[in-house]
Motif scaffolding. Structure first.
Motif, PDB file in Angstrom:
ATOM      1  N   UNK A  79     -37.066 -13.106  -3.840  1.00 22.55           N
ATOM      2  CA  UNK A  79     -36.226 -13.475  -4.985  1.00 22.55           C
ATOM      3  C   UNK A  79     -34.799 -13.005  -4.739  1.00 22.55           C
ATOM      4  N   UNK A  80     -33.877 -13.758  -5.311  1.00 26.80           N
ATOM      5  CA  UNK A  80     -32.465 -13.416  -5.221  1.00 26.80           C
ATOM      6  C   UNK A  80     -31.768 -13.982  -6.442  1.00 26.80           C
ATOM      7  N   UNK A  81     -30.959 -13.153  -7.073  1.00 26.71           N
ATOM      8  CA  UNK A  81     -30.145 -13.582  -8.207  1.00 26.71           C
ATOM      9  C   UNK A  81     -28.682 -13.359  -7.857  1.00 26.71           C
ATOM     10  N   UNK A  82     -27.888 -14.407  -7.967  1.00 26.59           N
ATOM     11  CA  UNK A  82     -26.461 -14.343  -7.657  1.00 26.59           C
ATOM     12  C   UNK A  82     -25.687 -14.527  -8.965  1.00 26.59           C
ATOM     13  N   UNK A  83     -24.776 -13.597  -9.231  1.00 26.44           N
ATOM     14  CA  UNK A  83     -23.978 -13.674 -10.452  1.00 26.44           C
ATOM     15  C   UNK A  83     -22.516 -14.026 -10.184  1.00 26.44           C
ATOM     16  N   UNK A  84     -21.955 -13.504  -9.102  1.00 24.28           N
ATOM     17  CA  UNK A  84     -20.524 -13.687  -8.841  1.00 24.28           C
ATOM     18  C   UNK A  84     -20.299 -14.179  -7.412  1.00 24.28           C
ATOM     19  N   UNK A  85     -19.319 -15.054  -7.261  1.00 23.53           N
ATOM     20  CA  UNK A  85     -18.865 -15.520  -5.949  1.00 23.53           C
ATOM     21  C   UNK A  85     -17.357 -15.311  -5.911  1.00 23.53           C
ATOM     22  N   UNK A  86     -16.916 -14.507  -4.996  1.00 29.39           N
ATOM     23  CA  UNK A  86     -15.484 -14.196  -4.868  1.00 29.39           C
ATOM     24  C   UNK A  86     -14.890 -13.734  -6.194  1.00 29.39           C
ATOM     25  N   UNK A  87     -15.686 -13.012  -6.981  1.00 30.53           N
ATOM     26  CA  UNK A  87     -15.228 -12.479  -8.253  1.00 30.53           C
ATOM     27  C   UNK A  87     -15.354 -13.418  -9.437  1.00 30.53           C
ATOM     28  N   UNK A  88     -15.732 -14.664  -9.192  1.00 30.42           N
ATOM     29  CA  UNK A  88     -15.879 -15.654 -10.266  1.00 30.42           C
ATOM     30  C   UNK A  88     -17.351 -15.850 -10.610  1.00 30.42           C
ATOM     31  N   UNK A  89     -17.624 -16.283 -11.841  1.00 30.49           N
ATOM     32  CA  UNK A  89     -18.993 -16.587 -12.237  1.00 30.49           C
ATOM     33  C   UNK A  89     -19.544 -17.674 -11.326  1.00 30.49           C
ATOM     34  N   UNK A  90     -20.714 -17.456 -10.764  1.00 33.21           N
ATOM     35  CA  UNK A  90     -21.269 -18.308  -9.706  1.00 33.21           C
ATOM     36  C   UNK A  90     -21.344 -19.777 -10.093  1.00 33.21           C
ATOM     37  N   UNK A  91     -21.666 -20.082 -11.347  1.00 32.42           N
ATOM     38  CA  UNK A  91     -21.835 -21.482 -11.738  1.00 32.42           C
ATOM     39  C   UNK A  91     -20.548 -22.280 -11.685  1.00 32.42           C
ATOM     40  N   UNK A  92     -19.422 -21.591 -11.617  1.00 24.66           N
ATOM     41  CA  UNK A  92     -18.119 -22.258 -11.608  1.00 24.66           C
ATOM     42  C   UNK A  92     -17.529 -22.380 -10.203  1.00 24.66           C
ATOM     43  N   UNK A  93     -18.359 -22.206  -9.172  1.00 24.06           N
ATOM     44  CA  UNK A  93     -17.855 -22.197  -7.803  1.00 24.06           C
ATOM     45  C   UNK A  93     -18.502 -23.285  -6.946  1.00 24.06           C
ATOM     46  N   UNK A  94     -17.841 -23.691  -5.868  1.00 21.64           N
ATOM     47  CA  UNK A  94     -18.450 -24.647  -4.938  1.00 21.64           C
ATOM     48  C   UNK A  94     -19.743 -24.110  -4.323  1.00 21.64           C
TER      49      UNK A  94
END
Length: 82
Positions: free
Chosen positions: A46-61
């Motif tokens: 299992x893996x849960x990702x919340x942030x990508x480059x400091x931004x909320x993950x759902x708003x990123x490419x």
């Protein structure tokens, strides 16, 4: 850490909640997302990702690429559980 053609593309920080990207190429992000999903399926479980480059993950490419690779949206971000 995920590489694409020998180049660092994505780094999953310890615990997996934060991810850093080193490319904005959609094709490279798709390859990296599939690699991350394969790692989860092959033993991480299992893996849960919340942030990508400091931004909320759902708003990123990368978030889009992770959804295409099998991650599902949760209120906290994206999760893949096997």
């Amino acid at each position: 850490m995920t590489t694409v053609d020998g180049r660092l593309a994505v780094y999953v920080e310890r615990g997996g909640k934060s991810v850093l990207t080193f490319t904005d190429d959609p094709a490279d992000l798709a390859v990296a997302a599939r690699s991350i999903a394969a790692t989860v399926r092959s033993g991480l479980r299992k893996l849960s990702v919340e942030r990508v480059d400091g931004d909320f993950v759902l708003e990123t490419p990368l978030g889009s690429a992770l959804r295409e690779a099998g991650f599902t949206a949760t209120p906290q971000g994206l999760r893949l559980r096997v």
